[in-house]
Design a protein around this motif. Sequence first.
Motif, PDB file in Angstrom:
ATOM      1  N   GLU A   5      -7.283  -3.086  -4.851  1.00  0.00           N
ATOM      2  CA  GLU A   5      -8.175  -1.934  -4.953  1.00  0.00           C
ATOM      3  C   GLU A   5      -9.428  -2.139  -4.095  1.00  0.00           C
ATOM      4  O   GLU A   5      -9.842  -1.246  -3.356  1.00  0.00           O
ATOM      5  CB  GLU A   5      -8.575  -1.723  -6.409  1.00  0.00           C
ATOM      6  CG  GLU A   5      -9.482  -0.521  -6.636  1.00  0.00           C
ATOM      7  CD  GLU A   5      -9.914  -0.396  -8.084  1.00  0.00           C
ATOM      8  OE1 GLU A   5     -10.107   0.743  -8.540  1.00  0.00           O
ATOM      9  OE2 GLU A   5     -10.066  -1.438  -8.747  1.00  0.00           O
ATOM     10  N   GLU A   6     -10.010  -3.345  -4.174  1.00  0.00           N
ATOM     11  CA  GLU A   6     -11.200  -3.619  -3.376  1.00  0.00           C
ATOM     12  C   GLU A   6     -10.880  -3.602  -1.882  1.00  0.00           C
ATOM     13  O   GLU A   6     -11.671  -3.119  -1.072  1.00  0.00           O
ATOM     14  CB  GLU A   6     -11.799  -4.970  -3.782  1.00  0.00           C
ATOM     15  CG  GLU A   6     -12.491  -4.950  -5.129  1.00  0.00           C
ATOM     16  CD  GLU A   6     -13.455  -6.108  -5.290  1.00  0.00           C
ATOM     17  OE1 GLU A   6     -13.649  -6.854  -4.302  1.00  0.00           O
ATOM     18  OE2 GLU A   6     -14.031  -6.261  -6.375  1.00  0.00           O
ATOM     19  N   ALA A   7      -9.707  -4.130  -1.509  1.00  0.00           N
ATOM     20  CA  ALA A   7      -9.332  -4.153  -0.095  1.00  0.00           C
ATOM     21  C   ALA A   7      -9.208  -2.735   0.461  1.00  0.00           C
ATOM     22  O   ALA A   7      -9.659  -2.443   1.574  1.00  0.00           O
ATOM     23  CB  ALA A   7      -8.029  -4.918   0.091  1.00  0.00           C
ATOM     24  N   LEU A  59       0.833  -1.200   0.000  1.00  0.00           N
ATOM     25  CA  LEU A  59       0.000   0.000   0.000  1.00  0.00           C
ATOM     26  C   LEU A  59       0.873   1.256   0.000  1.00  0.00           C
ATOM     27  O   LEU A  59       1.878   1.322   0.721  1.00  0.00           O
ATOM     28  CB  LEU A  59      -0.896   0.028   1.233  1.00  0.00           C
ATOM     29  CG  LEU A  59      -2.044  -0.980   1.282  1.00  0.00           C
ATOM     30  CD1 LEU A  59      -2.740  -0.902   2.626  1.00  0.00           C
ATOM     31  CD2 LEU A  59      -3.045  -0.719   0.171  1.00  0.00           C
ATOM     32  N   PRO A  60       0.513   2.249  -0.789  1.00  0.00           N
ATOM     33  CA  PRO A  60       1.238   3.528  -0.732  1.00  0.00           C
ATOM     34  C   PRO A  60       1.108   4.147   0.662  1.00  0.00           C
ATOM     35  O   PRO A  60       0.102   3.961   1.343  1.00  0.00           O
ATOM     36  CB  PRO A  60       0.514   4.389  -1.789  1.00  0.00           C
ATOM     37  CG  PRO A  60      -0.204   3.411  -2.650  1.00  0.00           C
ATOM     38  CD  PRO A  60      -0.552   2.247  -1.795  1.00  0.00           C
ATOM     39  N   PHE A 106      -5.975  14.689  -4.620  1.00  0.00           N
ATOM     40  CA  PHE A 106      -5.688  13.263  -4.547  1.00  0.00           C
ATOM     41  C   PHE A 106      -5.597  12.690  -5.956  1.00  0.00           C
ATOM     42  O   PHE A 106      -6.494  12.872  -6.777  1.00  0.00           O
ATOM     43  CB  PHE A 106      -6.774  12.551  -3.747  1.00  0.00           C
ATOM     44  CG  PHE A 106      -6.595  11.063  -3.689  1.00  0.00           C
ATOM     45  CD1 PHE A 106      -5.599  10.510  -2.903  1.00  0.00           C
ATOM     46  CD2 PHE A 106      -7.410  10.226  -4.426  1.00  0.00           C
ATOM     47  CE1 PHE A 106      -5.433   9.141  -2.833  1.00  0.00           C
ATOM     48  CE2 PHE A 106      -7.242   8.854  -4.362  1.00  0.00           C
ATOM     49  CZ  PHE A 106      -6.256   8.316  -3.562  1.00  0.00           C
ATOM     50  N   ILE A 107      -4.509  12.008  -6.241  1.00  0.00           N
ATOM     51  CA  ILE A 107      -4.306  11.341  -7.533  1.00  0.00           C
ATOM     52  C   ILE A 107      -4.493   9.850  -7.335  1.00  0.00           C
ATOM     53  O   ILE A 107      -3.827   9.239  -6.498  1.00  0.00           O
ATOM     54  CB  ILE A 107      -2.898  11.634  -8.098  1.00  0.00           C
ATOM     55  CG1 ILE A 107      -2.720  13.147  -8.283  1.00  0.00           C
ATOM     56  CG2 ILE A 107      -2.685  10.895  -9.407  1.00  0.00           C
ATOM     57  CD1 ILE A 107      -1.332  13.533  -8.745  1.00  0.00           C
ATOM     58  N   TYR A 108      -5.423   9.261  -8.103  1.00  0.00           N
ATOM     59  CA  TYR A 108      -5.714   7.838  -7.934  1.00  0.00           C
ATOM     60  C   TYR A 108      -4.480   7.009  -8.259  1.00  0.00           C
ATOM     61  O   TYR A 108      -3.930   7.100  -9.358  1.00  0.00           O
ATOM     62  CB  TYR A 108      -6.866   7.420  -8.839  1.00  0.00           C
ATOM     63  CG  TYR A 108      -7.546   6.141  -8.410  1.00  0.00           C
ATOM     64  CD1 TYR A 108      -8.554   6.174  -7.462  1.00  0.00           C
ATOM     65  CD2 TYR A 108      -7.175   4.918  -8.946  1.00  0.00           C
ATOM     66  CE1 TYR A 108      -9.196   5.019  -7.059  1.00  0.00           C
ATOM     67  CE2 TYR A 108      -7.804   3.749  -8.553  1.00  0.00           C
ATOM     68  CZ  TYR A 108      -8.805   3.808  -7.597  1.00  0.00           C
ATOM     69  OH  TYR A 108      -9.429   2.656  -7.185  1.00  0.00           O
ATOM     70  N   PRO A 109      -3.998   6.198  -7.290  1.00  0.00           N
ATOM     71  CA  PRO A 109      -2.751   5.444  -7.517  1.00  0.00           C
ATOM     72  C   PRO A 109      -2.888   4.431  -8.647  1.00  0.00           C
ATOM     73  O   PRO A 109      -3.853   3.652  -8.691  1.00  0.00           O
ATOM     74  CB  PRO A 109      -2.530   4.742  -6.173  1.00  0.00           C
ATOM     75  CG  PRO A 109      -3.355   5.500  -5.194  1.00  0.00           C
ATOM     76  CD  PRO A 109      -4.536   5.997  -5.954  1.00  0.00           C
ATOM     77  N   ALA A 110      -1.928   4.447  -9.541  1.00  0.00           N
ATOM     78  CA  ALA A 110      -1.926   3.485 -10.647  1.00  0.00           C
ATOM     79  C   ALA A 110      -1.802   2.059 -10.138  1.00  0.00           C
ATOM     80  O   ALA A 110      -2.266   1.104 -10.778  1.00  0.00           O
ATOM     81  CB  ALA A 110      -0.781   3.816 -11.608  1.00  0.00           C
TER      82      ALA A 110
END
Length: 648
Positions: A304-306, A7-8, A291-295
């Motif tokens: 992504e779901e988690a 995770l970022p 906020f920039i959606y993480p690639a």
Amino acid sequence: MSTADTLPEDIVFEILSQALHVPDTDFTTLLSFERAGGVTSPFLTFSPPRSTYLLVSKTWLNVATPVLYSTVVLRSKAQAQALAATLMIKPDLGKFIHRLRVEGGYGNSMHKILKSSQNITDIFLSLDLARSDDPRGLCSGLALISPIRVIVNSPDFVPPVAQGLFEVLQNCLLAWRRLTKLEMSLWFSIQGTMPRVLNKVPYLQSMVLWNKHDARLMPGSIKKIGQNPALTSIRIMTTSVVATQYFRQMLFDAFEEDIRFMHILNLAEMMPSPSQNHTSSVSATHTTTNFIYPAQLLAHPALEEAVWNHILSFAFQSDAPVKTSMVTMPPPRQGDRSSRVSLLTVNKMFMRLGIPHLYHDIVLRYESNARMLASQLERNTALGRHIRTLFFGFAGNTMPADFDKIVAHTPSLVELDAYTHQPISLGSFQRLGKIAGASLRSFRGLKVSDKSRPLSRGWIVKSDLEAGVNPAPFSLFPRLRTLHWDSDQDFGTDVMLIPTTALGSLENLTVGNFHESFLKLISFMEIPSLRTVAFNSHRACGGFSILEQHGAKLHQLSVSEFQMDGASIIWRACPLLNALHILCTEPRHPKPKSNMYSWDGLGWSDKHVDDDSEIEPRPANVPASWFTTSETHMHLERIVFVVAYTNQ
């Protein structure tokens, strides 16, 4: 590599900020305001240590450490010593402490903590000290910090042991150059020279004065405080609408010609509102960023779901009902519920992930809500498996027929509660056990009875009951930890109908209305985890069969004054008690009041003073023989009297 490590850090920070967050309403709770004689601290609850988040990985450790230390709550000497030792080894941790709540541990360790915590902006101080407390460490450390907001929790009259702290606090209020917000009890604010001190606090802009009394105010002292030229707002928070109306008229009469004082006194805010949100000065420092959606999330759908599942769990989180030993109150109404439900319409993933969170905690405020939920569950039975907490928040003499329809679809129910002890049938209780007994942890607020007549209150009912019924349903709740029993249902004399292993996980038993056969039933069971038993009626009597069987395991016990006639049984059967609460009545006061007297192992601590009487060494008419053997109980920390004054 674990999911946590991928995770970022900005995502981890957002998650942990919510998980480790201490609500400002909890941080600022004034203990002596909520209930006469003191209240249970919002932090006096058992929960897994928040520091466990730091053990997930090095990334989580680095991100979570500043968040964990941003709010520190100290309730005991041991906690203060542990924190002081940590700061001695790692002094850099002190810079993360922004909010400090002090309920205990006032000694030398507190001086070391304050010396290492120069970034404190909010501090909560409890002046309700016990006789054994030594506040010298706190006294010497207060001058080392410069907070922005100070909250003072105090009894009506400062105890002698806290007198030195009271004087030091006055000096610090004058010396703290960043202090702009102050909250304290109204009666504390007008003691001694405090009004003159508050009049001279140089940069004080806002004051909140909590008043738990219903008909008293000292206009002269309040006016002295209000003459501070820096003040722009004074709010007096009362406990009832009657008190609010009284203060409105009295203040208007006293200060009608003082235009400035009437301007800074906001009468519209004299009553606390459940929807009022207090914002900490710490959170005010956060700024909004794009906020920039993480690639990385786009490339890994499972990840992504988690992540979004964690975020939605916080978005749908609702306030839990307010629980006390006597009753459970509905939580404040959630004004933003519609906006939270709208999150389900974002996309199919949000719908799939959000529905379990939406149905996790159900609060039914009206009977119409119960009918609507029953109808939804009948149309879509899968929704019921998401329900973990079910609370019936409306009053009524009978539980609606929809109760059985709702429970029939809740196999994963963990907590069941109601507001006004509505009765349910023994059949409904048995069906609850068959459907949700394997998961249910808490059963509160419901009477189990098949009788239509009103239940009598507070004493054992020995006659005019129907024949005993089968007690087997109790064996259907193997994981139940909290049971509030309020029923005079007769279970007969054949306790062999139930296995001794029934209620094997029970830890807390509260008994209101009861029949002697229920006590015999509980005494027959082993219940190895039982630690707390509370008879919550002032008129309860008997009940010693439970103590004879389970007293050796009990740590806390609540009994009535009538049950204390058997004090020798209590001392003999309960050697591990650390707290004994005694509910009693004293029919000598002209109006209903309540009070708490406590024994702390060294002597009596009496927190109530009548207007025309001196402090009593202990409640009147209490036999000294009740306590002749208490000194042999090495674990006993306190004996608390909860006194309800009546006109009888």
